[in-house]
Design an enzyme around this catalytic site. Structure first.
Site, PDB file in Angstrom:
ATOM      1  N   PRO A  96      -6.458  -2.142   1.855  1.00 26.98           N
ATOM      2  CA  PRO A  96      -5.819  -1.061   1.087  1.00 26.98           C
ATOM      3  C   PRO A  96      -4.680  -1.530   0.186  1.00 26.98           C
ATOM      4  O   PRO A  96      -4.465  -0.953  -0.884  1.00 26.98           O
ATOM      5  CB  PRO A  96      -5.295  -0.113   2.173  1.00 26.98           C
ATOM      6  CG  PRO A  96      -6.071  -0.441   3.397  1.00 26.98           C
ATOM      7  CD  PRO A  96      -6.436  -1.897   3.300  1.00 26.98           C
TER       8      PRO A  96
ATOM      9  N   HIS B 198       0.855  -1.190   0.000  1.00 24.41           N
ATOM     10  CA  HIS B 198       0.000   0.000   0.000  1.00 24.41           C
ATOM     11  C   HIS B 198       0.889   1.237   0.000  1.00 24.41           C
ATOM     12  O   HIS B 198       1.176   1.799  -1.051  1.00 24.41           O
ATOM     13  CB  HIS B 198      -0.956  -0.033   1.213  1.00 24.41           C
ATOM     14  CG  HIS B 198      -1.889   1.131   1.280  1.00 24.41           C
ATOM     15  ND1 HIS B 198      -2.235   1.728   2.465  1.00 24.41           N
ATOM     16  CD2 HIS B 198      -2.527   1.818   0.299  1.00 24.41           C
ATOM     17  CE1 HIS B 198      -3.071   2.734   2.201  1.00 24.41           C
ATOM     18  NE2 HIS B 198      -3.259   2.805   0.896  1.00 24.41           N
TER      19      HIS B 198
ATOM     20  N   CYS C 164      -0.537   0.147   9.661  1.00 25.80           N
ATOM     21  CA  CYS C 164      -0.788   1.508   9.163  1.00 25.80           C
ATOM     22  C   CYS C 164      -2.250   1.706   8.765  1.00 25.80           C
ATOM     23  O   CYS C 164      -2.906   2.644   9.210  1.00 25.80           O
ATOM     24  CB  CYS C 164       0.143   1.809   8.005  1.00 25.80           C
ATOM     25  SG  CYS C 164       1.875   1.719   8.488  1.00 25.80           S
ATOM     26  N   HIS C 165      -2.739   0.818   7.912  1.00 25.04           N
ATOM     27  CA  HIS C 165      -4.128   0.962   7.437  1.00 25.04           C
ATOM     28  C   HIS C 165      -4.858  -0.362   7.450  1.00 25.04           C
ATOM     29  O   HIS C 165      -5.913  -0.495   6.838  1.00 25.04           O
ATOM     30  CB  HIS C 165      -4.159   1.569   6.039  1.00 25.04           C
ATOM     31  CG  HIS C 165      -3.279   2.778   5.897  1.00 25.04           C
ATOM     32  ND1 HIS C 165      -2.001   2.717   5.386  1.00 25.04           N
ATOM     33  CD2 HIS C 165      -3.494   4.066   6.263  1.00 25.04           C
ATOM     34  CE1 HIS C 165      -1.451   3.912   5.418  1.00 25.04           C
ATOM     35  NE2 HIS C 165      -2.323   4.761   5.945  1.00 25.04           N
ATOM     36  N   GLY C 166      -4.293  -1.363   8.072  1.00 28.60           N
ATOM     37  CA  GLY C 166      -5.023  -2.592   8.330  1.00 28.60           C
ATOM     38  C   GLY C 166      -4.987  -3.668   7.261  1.00 28.60           C
ATOM     39  O   GLY C 166      -5.781  -4.609   7.319  1.00 28.60           O
TER      40      GLY C 166
END
Ligand code: FES
Length: 137
Positions: free
Chosen positions: A110, A65, A94-96
């Site tokens: 993501p 990502h 960070c964003h899963g």
């Protein structure tokens, strides 16, 4: 799991147990690209284990990502903060984005692609050269 460096990137070498490998077919329908058909790795990694030798995974430890470093979450279930049905793999905090034991990204995360498999070749049973393969890439 050991980490080495290739072109300034961390490369993980993970000696997977049979139990880890057994999770891969169970997760295929939850993966965004279960057979690694996107052209982001050598042909010898375009298989379910994403590896030359089934037990040894060689991947770049950078999330596809935005480049964070995923954390290993090898234990089944909720013990390491994952869901109760978690079978083990990696979490990018960070964003899963989540990845299985082959570095395959789960659907609807993501990260757009699986973790990168770098060019590599086995010089002997116990020595791997990262950065080149049999074509001398
Ligand atoms: S950098 Fe890994 S999910 Fe965003």
């Amino acid at each position: 799991m050991i980490t080495v460096e290739w072109r300034g990137k961390p490369v993980w070498i993970i000696n997977r147990t049979q139990e880890m490998l057994d999770t891969l077919p169970k997760l295929a329908d939850q993966m965004a690209d279960p057979k690694s058909e996107k052209n982001q790795q050598p042909a010898y990694a375009q298989n379910e284990t994403r590896s030359i030798k089934p037990e040894l995974l060689v991947v770049v430890g950078i999330c596809t990502h935005l480049g964070c470093s995923p954390s290993s979450k090898f234990k089944h279930g909720a013990e390491e903060g994952m869901s109760a049905d978690w079978l083990g793999g990696f979490l990018c905090p960070c964003h899963g984005s989540t990845f299985d034991f082959a570095g395959r990204v789960f659907k609807a995360k993501p990260a757009p692609t699986n973790l990168e498999v770098p060019p590599h070749v086995y010089l002997t049973d116990t020595r791997i050269l990262i950065g080149e393969d049999k074509k001398g890439a």
